[in-house]
Design an enzyme around this catalytic site. Structure first.
Site, PDB file in Angstrom:
ATOM      1  N   GLY A  46      29.002  78.709  37.426  1.00 32.11           N
ATOM      2  CA  GLY A  46      30.277  79.081  38.465  1.00 32.11           C
ATOM      3  C   GLY A  46      31.292  79.424  37.617  1.00 32.11           C
ATOM      4  O   GLY A  46      31.734  78.869  36.426  1.00 32.11           O
ATOM      5  N   GLN A  51      40.036  80.440  35.348  1.00 30.09           N
ATOM      6  CA  GLN A  51      39.857  80.175  34.149  1.00 30.09           C
ATOM      7  C   GLN A  51      39.556  81.162  33.181  1.00 30.09           C
ATOM      8  O   GLN A  51      39.707  80.958  31.856  1.00 30.09           O
ATOM      9  CB  GLN A  51      38.096  79.740  34.243  1.00 30.09           C
ATOM     10  CG  GLN A  51      38.143  78.189  35.157  1.00 30.09           C
ATOM     11  CD  GLN A  51      36.677  77.835  35.393  1.00 30.09           C
ATOM     12  OE1 GLN A  51      36.063  78.456  36.362  1.00 30.09           O
ATOM     13  NE2 GLN A  51      36.436  76.872  34.512  1.00 30.09           N
ATOM     14  N   CYS A  88      32.462  71.333  33.660  1.00 29.46           N
ATOM     15  CA  CYS A  88      33.242  72.506  33.773  1.00 29.46           C
ATOM     16  C   CYS A  88      33.444  73.318  32.458  1.00 29.46           C
ATOM     17  O   CYS A  88      33.752  72.739  31.486  1.00 29.46           O
ATOM     18  CB  CYS A  88      34.651  72.050  34.336  1.00 29.46           C
ATOM     19  SG  CYS A  88      35.690  73.454  34.597  1.00 29.46           S
ATOM     20  N   LEU A  89      33.332  74.472  32.706  1.00 28.26           N
ATOM     21  CA  LEU A  89      33.273  75.456  31.411  1.00 28.26           C
ATOM     22  C   LEU A  89      34.597  75.314  30.730  1.00 28.26           C
ATOM     23  O   LEU A  89      35.043  75.609  29.538  1.00 28.26           O
ATOM     24  CB  LEU A  89      33.169  76.816  31.891  1.00 28.26           C
ATOM     25  CG  LEU A  89      31.632  77.131  32.248  1.00 28.26           C
ATOM     26  CD1 LEU A  89      31.467  78.755  32.585  1.00 28.26           C
ATOM     27  CD2 LEU A  89      30.530  76.767  30.942  1.00 28.26           C
ATOM     28  N   HIS A 130      33.455  73.220  43.907  1.00 35.20           N
ATOM     29  CA  HIS A 130      34.229  72.994  42.432  1.00 35.20           C
ATOM     30  C   HIS A 130      35.095  74.348  42.394  1.00 35.20           C
ATOM     31  O   HIS A 130      36.168  74.198  41.687  1.00 35.20           O
ATOM     32  CB  HIS A 130      33.167  72.816  41.682  1.00 35.20           C
ATOM     33  CG  HIS A 130      33.442  72.915  40.194  1.00 35.20           C
ATOM     34  ND1 HIS A 130      33.367  71.715  39.238  1.00 35.20           N
ATOM     35  CD2 HIS A 130      33.902  73.810  39.218  1.00 35.20           C
ATOM     36  CE1 HIS A 130      33.653  72.101  38.199  1.00 35.20           C
ATOM     37  NE2 HIS A 130      34.310  72.950  37.954  1.00 35.20           N
ATOM     38  N   GLU A 131      34.446  75.408  42.473  1.00 33.89           N
ATOM     39  CA  GLU A 131      35.234  76.601  42.250  1.00 33.89           C
ATOM     40  C   GLU A 131      36.249  76.972  43.285  1.00 33.89           C
ATOM     41  O   GLU A 131      37.497  77.450  42.628  1.00 33.89           O
ATOM     42  CB  GLU A 131      34.118  77.883  42.274  1.00 33.89           C
ATOM     43  CG  GLU A 131      33.157  77.751  41.341  1.00 33.89           C
ATOM     44  CD  GLU A 131      33.255  77.500  39.953  1.00 33.89           C
ATOM     45  OE1 GLU A 131      34.416  77.731  39.503  1.00 33.89           O
ATOM     46  OE2 GLU A 131      32.441  76.834  39.249  1.00 33.89           O
ATOM     47  N   HIS A 134      39.195  74.999  41.905  1.00 34.60           N
ATOM     48  CA  HIS A 134      39.886  75.724  40.780  1.00 34.60           C
ATOM     49  C   HIS A 134      40.926  76.658  41.323  1.00 34.60           C
ATOM     50  O   HIS A 134      42.143  77.150  40.654  1.00 34.60           O
ATOM     51  CB  HIS A 134      38.854  76.717  39.871  1.00 34.60           C
ATOM     52  CG  HIS A 134      38.348  75.844  39.096  1.00 34.60           C
ATOM     53  ND1 HIS A 134      38.942  75.281  37.896  1.00 34.60           N
ATOM     54  CD2 HIS A 134      37.090  75.734  38.689  1.00 34.60           C
ATOM     55  CE1 HIS A 134      38.010  74.677  37.112  1.00 34.60           C
ATOM     56  NE2 HIS A 134      36.851  74.891  37.588  1.00 34.60           N
TER      57      HIS A 134
HETATM   58 ZN    ZN Z   1      35.175  74.434  36.613  1.00 35.48          ZN
END
Ligand code: ZN
Length: 160
Positions: A46, A51, A88-89, A130-131, A134
């Site tokens: 995701g 991000q 997380c990226l 999670h997304e 963000h």
């Molecule tokens: Zn993340």
């Protein structure tokens, strides 16, 4: 289509609240395409627009069941509880346990501007939460109940 740079933890943009999309114009469509490319390139499940430095309420998710694009997602219902292991990226190399709802119902717009409702459980519910976090400047590390230790991280790396 292009790969965008993924911001890393410590960048203040990740802590800001994203604004709603009021018009699905070419910029938003290009953003969606670029976000999907960027997520796949990074082997993520995701990615949220902040991000890649864009403070708009746009999310892409693919947990291995196909690409899901969410514009202005709102979690309408959440039930149950699950303990997830998240990464997380934007926070490479860190994994931890987080409590998430077991099931969520999310409303959003698709790229055509149509209202969609997605009911999800398990990993998909985790990814949605999670997304969407963000978009409100929340990182999973804010909610972590236990970080994985090095031995567990080694095991995760071998599996992935
Ligand atoms: Zn993340």
């Amino acid at each position: 289509m292009a790969i965008r740079n993924i911001l890393k933890d410590g960048d203040e943009i990740l802590r800001k609240k994203s604004r709603e999309v009021t018009e699905i114009n070419d910029n938003i469509l290009i953003l969606l395409d670029d976000m999907a490319d960027t997520m796949y390139k990074a082997n993520g499940a995701g990615l949220a627009a902040p991000q890649v430095g864009v403070l708009r309420r746009v999310v892409v998710i693919d947990i291995g069941e196909g690409l899901v694009e969410l514009i202005n997602p709102v979690i309408k219902e959440q039930t149950g509880q699950q303990t997830t292991i998240e990464g997380c990226l934007s926070i490479p190399g860190i994994w931890g346990e987080v409590e998430r709802p077991a099931r969520v119902v999310v409303e959003a717009l698709n790229r055509k501007g149509e209202k969609i409702t997605i009911e999800s459980e398990g990993f998909m519910a985790q990814a949605v939460c999670h997304e969407v976090d963000h978009l409100d400047g929340i990182l999973f590390t804010d909610k972590v109940i236990r970080f994985l230790d090095e031995e567990e991280l080694d095991r995760m790396e071998q599996e992935s």
